[in-house]
Design a protein around this motif. Structure first.
Motif, PDB file in Angstrom:
ATOM      1  N   ALA A 160       0.827  -1.214   0.000  1.00 31.45           N
ATOM      2  CA  ALA A 160       0.000   0.000   0.000  1.00 31.45           C
ATOM      3  C   ALA A 160       0.855   1.256   0.000  1.00 31.45           C
ATOM      4  O   ALA A 160       0.452   2.293  -0.550  1.00 31.45           O
ATOM      5  N   LYS A 161       2.033   1.173   0.590  1.00 32.84           N
ATOM      6  CA  LYS A 161       2.928   2.315   0.660  1.00 32.84           C
ATOM      7  C   LYS A 161       3.659   2.581  -0.657  1.00 32.84           C
ATOM      8  O   LYS A 161       3.931   3.740  -1.007  1.00 32.84           O
ATOM      9  N   VAL A 162       3.980   1.525  -1.405  1.00 33.25           N
ATOM     10  CA  VAL A 162       4.809   1.718  -2.606  1.00 33.25           C
ATOM     11  C   VAL A 162       4.002   1.812  -3.895  1.00 33.25           C
ATOM     12  O   VAL A 162       4.511   2.313  -4.900  1.00 33.25           O
ATOM     13  N   THR A 163       2.754   1.351  -3.894  1.00 33.44           N
ATOM     14  CA  THR A 163       1.984   1.388  -5.140  1.00 33.44           C
ATOM     15  C   THR A 163       1.753   2.818  -5.620  1.00 33.44           C
ATOM     16  O   THR A 163       1.460   3.719  -4.828  1.00 33.44           O
ATOM     17  N   LYS A 164       1.892   2.991  -6.909  1.00 32.16           N
ATOM     18  CA  LYS A 164       1.623   4.293  -7.524  1.00 32.16           C
ATOM     19  C   LYS A 164       0.284   4.308  -8.238  1.00 32.16           C
ATOM     20  O   LYS A 164      -0.320   5.362  -8.423  1.00 32.16           O
ATOM     21  N   THR A 165      -0.176   3.122  -8.623  1.00 32.38           N
ATOM     22  CA  THR A 165      -1.442   3.016  -9.347  1.00 32.38           C
ATOM     23  C   THR A 165      -2.627   2.796  -8.412  1.00 32.38           C
ATOM     24  O   THR A 165      -3.769   2.764  -8.857  1.00 32.38           O
ATOM     25  N   LYS A 166      -2.314   2.587  -7.112  1.00 32.68           N
ATOM     26  CA  LYS A 166      -3.330   2.248  -6.113  1.00 32.68           C
ATOM     27  C   LYS A 166      -4.077   0.958  -6.472  1.00 32.68           C
ATOM     28  O   LYS A 166      -5.255   0.780  -6.158  1.00 32.68           O
ATOM     29  N   THR A 167      -3.338   0.054  -7.127  1.00 35.13           N
ATOM     30  CA  THR A 167      -3.862  -1.272  -7.464  1.00 35.13           C
ATOM     31  C   THR A 167      -2.759  -2.292  -7.241  1.00 35.13           C
ATOM     32  O   THR A 167      -1.655  -2.150  -7.778  1.00 35.13           O
ATOM     33  N   VAL A 168      -3.050  -3.304  -6.430  1.00 38.37           N
ATOM     34  CA  VAL A 168      -2.070  -4.348  -6.167  1.00 38.37           C
ATOM     35  C   VAL A 168      -2.735  -5.706  -6.364  1.00 38.37           C
ATOM     36  O   VAL A 168      -3.966  -5.822  -6.298  1.00 38.37           O
ATOM     37  N   GLY A 190      -3.761  -5.769   5.559  1.00 34.69           N
ATOM     38  CA  GLY A 190      -2.636  -4.850   5.677  1.00 34.69           C
ATOM     39  C   GLY A 190      -2.723  -3.709   4.690  1.00 34.69           C
ATOM     40  O   GLY A 190      -2.436  -2.547   5.017  1.00 34.69           O
ATOM     41  N   VAL A 191      -3.142  -4.020   3.471  1.00 32.42           N
ATOM     42  CA  VAL A 191      -3.318  -2.977   2.446  1.00 32.42           C
ATOM     43  C   VAL A 191      -4.387  -1.992   2.889  1.00 32.42           C
ATOM     44  O   VAL A 191      -4.177  -0.762   2.889  1.00 32.42           O
ATOM     45  N   LYS A 192      -5.547  -2.517   3.239  1.00 33.80           N
ATOM     46  CA  LYS A 192      -6.695  -1.662   3.541  1.00 33.80           C
ATOM     47  C   LYS A 192      -6.491  -0.842   4.816  1.00 33.80           C
ATOM     48  O   LYS A 192      -6.938   0.316   4.908  1.00 33.80           O
ATOM     49  N   ASP A 193      -5.830  -1.420   5.819  1.00 36.16           N
ATOM     50  CA  ASP A 193      -5.570  -0.674   7.045  1.00 36.16           C
ATOM     51  C   ASP A 193      -4.597   0.476   6.800  1.00 36.16           C
ATOM     52  O   ASP A 193      -4.616   1.481   7.522  1.00 36.16           O
ATOM     53  N   THR A 194      -3.763   0.311   5.783  1.00 35.65           N
ATOM     54  CA  THR A 194      -2.761   1.332   5.467  1.00 35.65           C
ATOM     55  C   THR A 194      -3.329   2.410   4.558  1.00 35.65           C
ATOM     56  O   THR A 194      -3.093   3.607   4.756  1.00 35.65           O
ATOM     57  N   ASN A 195      -4.093   1.978   3.558  1.00 38.60           N
ATOM     58  CA  ASN A 195      -4.701   2.926   2.612  1.00 38.60           C
ATOM     59  C   ASN A 195      -5.934   2.278   2.018  1.00 38.60           C
ATOM     60  O   ASN A 195      -5.829   1.437   1.117  1.00 38.60           O
ATOM     61  N   SER A 196      -7.088   2.670   2.495  1.00 42.32           N
ATOM     62  CA  SER A 196      -8.341   2.039   2.059  1.00 42.32           C
ATOM     63  C   SER A 196      -8.656   2.300   0.600  1.00 42.32           C
ATOM     64  O   SER A 196      -9.510   1.624   0.013  1.00 42.32           O
ATOM     65  N   VAL A 246      -6.609   1.808  -1.849  1.00 39.78           N
ATOM     66  CA  VAL A 246      -5.878   0.874  -2.710  1.00 39.78           C
ATOM     67  C   VAL A 246      -6.730  -0.355  -2.988  1.00 39.78           C
ATOM     68  O   VAL A 246      -7.290  -0.966  -2.077  1.00 39.78           O
ATOM     69  N   LYS A 247      -6.817  -0.717  -4.250  1.00 42.95           N
ATOM     70  CA  LYS A 247      -7.595  -1.877  -4.682  1.00 42.95           C
ATOM     71  C   LYS A 247      -6.716  -3.123  -4.672  1.00 42.95           C
ATOM     72  O   LYS A 247      -5.572  -3.097  -5.133  1.00 42.95           O
ATOM     73  N   VAL A 248      -7.273  -4.221  -4.146  1.00 39.96           N
ATOM     74  CA  VAL A 248      -6.573  -5.505  -4.156  1.00 39.96           C
ATOM     75  C   VAL A 248      -7.286  -6.446  -5.125  1.00 39.96           C
ATOM     76  O   VAL A 248      -8.493  -6.660  -5.014  1.00 39.96           O
ATOM     77  N   ILE A 249      -6.531  -6.998  -6.072  1.00 41.73           N
ATOM     78  CA  ILE A 249      -7.080  -7.968  -7.025  1.00 41.73           C
ATOM     79  C   ILE A 249      -6.606  -9.357  -6.613  1.00 41.73           C
ATOM     80  O   ILE A 249      -5.437  -9.701  -6.791  1.00 41.73           O
ATOM     81  N   ASP A 295       0.645  -2.678  -9.854  1.00 42.59           N
ATOM     82  CA  ASP A 295       2.090  -2.425  -9.949  1.00 42.59           C
ATOM     83  C   ASP A 295       2.858  -3.051  -8.785  1.00 42.59           C
ATOM     84  O   ASP A 295       4.069  -2.864  -8.657  1.00 42.59           O
ATOM     85  N   VAL A 296       2.141  -3.817  -7.960  1.00 36.84           N
ATOM     86  CA  VAL A 296       2.759  -4.662  -6.937  1.00 36.84           C
ATOM     87  C   VAL A 296       1.978  -5.977  -6.936  1.00 36.84           C
ATOM     88  O   VAL A 296       0.749  -5.958  -6.856  1.00 36.84           O
ATOM     89  N   VAL A 297       2.692  -7.104  -7.034  1.00 38.33           N
ATOM     90  CA  VAL A 297       2.023  -8.402  -7.060  1.00 38.33           C
ATOM     91  C   VAL A 297       2.667  -9.321  -6.030  1.00 38.33           C
ATOM     92  O   VAL A 297       3.884  -9.537  -6.047  1.00 38.33           O
ATOM     93  N   TYR A 298       1.840  -9.835  -5.142  1.00 37.97           N
ATOM     94  CA  TYR A 298       2.267 -10.769  -4.096  1.00 37.97           C
ATOM     95  C   TYR A 298       1.796 -12.157  -4.490  1.00 37.97           C
ATOM     96  O   TYR A 298       0.602 -12.401  -4.621  1.00 37.97           O
ATOM     97  N   SER A 299       2.740 -13.076  -4.670  1.00 38.98           N
ATOM     98  CA  SER A 299       2.400 -14.421  -5.120  1.00 38.98           C
ATOM     99  C   SER A 299       2.688 -15.446  -4.036  1.00 38.98           C
ATOM    100  O   SER A 299       3.824 -15.547  -3.562  1.00 38.98           O
ATOM    101  N   ALA A 300       1.667 -16.202  -3.645  1.00 36.86           N
ATOM    102  CA  ALA A 300       1.822 -17.318  -2.713  1.00 36.86           C
ATOM    103  C   ALA A 300       1.437 -18.576  -3.476  1.00 36.86           C
ATOM    104  O   ALA A 300       0.324 -19.089  -3.340  1.00 36.86           O
TER     105      ALA A 300
END
Length: 350
Positions: A159-167, A188-194, A196-199, A231-236
């Motif tokens: 949430a801190k590093v995204t520039k597009t507000k989409t992760v 964690g994303v939403k608590d930091t910046n609501s 920001v969209k999470v896909i 512009d940020v992708v977390y892969s598990a």
């Protein structure tokens, strides 16, 4: 260290395993093992993707290698095959136990049904299972992690590093375990910046576990998320996550890795500059600790949990570009403290 190689045909594998463990497997002995290592044997039965996944299985292998070096044990590695059944896992664990390995460790929750059947038949052998606490017994050690806590920290960073507000979040297979990663990350994303969209996206559904083993699936999913503005992708996603890392790297965006510190994985060296950080699970030390407990004559049993409070999960700090982001690191450190002291409770389901 002896390694049982992957056998494509499940039926052939089941028949061959007993011979492979005790005799002809593709094997080599660790030069650092002590002279009496023949008396101390241990085995890892790998999860989907096997050794070389640059993630979960490789972290378990690191623990075995450490035990060989420091404790003088002789290790055996047993690989899975694509599409195998629980019966194949039962055969694998049985063969490893009969060969005198102690402990025998199933790397991944998929081994739960097999350990439930095999462990009671070998009461003097400790069976470890990573990522599952549902199967219990007097000789079973359940190694589990608070993945949602580490994933929360990843969400703060994203949430801190995204520039597009989409992760983006890519889960290998939609299971309760991987849902923990998604839940923590999204919170964690939403608590930091609501804003920001999470896909979120899962590669496969049980009983299809290809989402942990096929990089092309991860690559395609990551490209789809990039096309949607992530512009940020977390892969598990285990080995499939390496495909996602490749796609995101080539697009010049940020990856967040998983399980191992993927910035330092040799197999991902070409993409390391895109790996902002990784959500680490101390699988290496958990495997080593279990082996050591058996060697010391005080085998671990029951639930052994690793969370932020014990540095059992966390965020890797290997990428200097990440550690130079002082505002991001401060936010992560604050969140870590608040999780440990109970100010923040991280969800385990989305």
């Amino acid at each position: 260290m002896r390694r049982i190689t992957r056998i494509a045909a499940v039926g052939v594998m089941s028949a061959a395993l007993a011979l492979s463990v005790t005799a002809c497997g593709d094997s080599s002995s660790s030069s650092s093992s002590s002279s009496d290592s023949k008396d101390k044997k241990t085995a890892l039965a790998y999860d989907i993707g096997g050794r070389g996944d640059q993630s979960f299985n490789d972290a378990a292998y690191a623990g075995l290698a450490k035990a060989e070096k420091e404790l003088g044990v002789k290790g055996t590695e047993a690989e899975p095959s694509d599409g195998e059944s629980d019966a194949d896992k039962v055969q694998r664990l049985t063969s490893l136990a009969r060969a005198g390995n102690n402990p025998v460790i199933g790397v991944g929750f998929a081994y739960a049904p097999a350990i439930k059947k095999v462990a009671p038949k070998f009461p003097k052998i400790t069976f470890g299972i990573i990522d599952d606490a549902s199967v219990t017994g007097p000789n079973i050690a359940n190694i589990v992690f608070n993945e949602e806590q580490g994933s929360y920290l990843a969400g703060v960073a994203a949430a801190k590093v995204t520039k597009t507000k989409t992760v983006g979040f890519i889960g290998g297979v939609e299971t309760p375990l991987i849902k923990k990663f998604e839940a923590g990350f999204t919170q964690g994303v939403k608590d930091t910046n609501s804003a920001v969209k999470v896909i979120p996206q899962y590669l496969t559904q049980p009983p299809n576990f290809d989402g942990f083993s096929k990089p092309d699936l991860g690559k395609a999913a990551a490209q789809g998320q990039l096309d949607k503005g992530a512009d940020v992708v977390y892969s598990a996603a285990g080995l499939a996550g390496s495909g996602a890392i490749e796609a995101v790297s080539k697009a010049g965006k940020w990856n967040i890795g998983v399980d191992s510190d993927q910035y330092n994985q040799k197999g991902l060296a070409a993409y390391k500059e895109s790996i902002l950080t990784s959500v680490t699970k101390d699988v290496e030390d958990s495997v080593f600790n279990l082996i050591k407990s058996v060697v010391d004559g005080k085998p671990q049993t029951g639930e052994i949990r690793y969370g932020l409070d014990k540095d059992g999960v966390g965020l890797a700090m290997s990428n200097p570009k990440f550690t130079a982001m002082t505002e991001v690191i401060a936010a992560v450190d604050k969140a870590k403290k608040e999780i440990i002291d109970g100010t923040i409770t991280v969800k385990t389901t989305p």
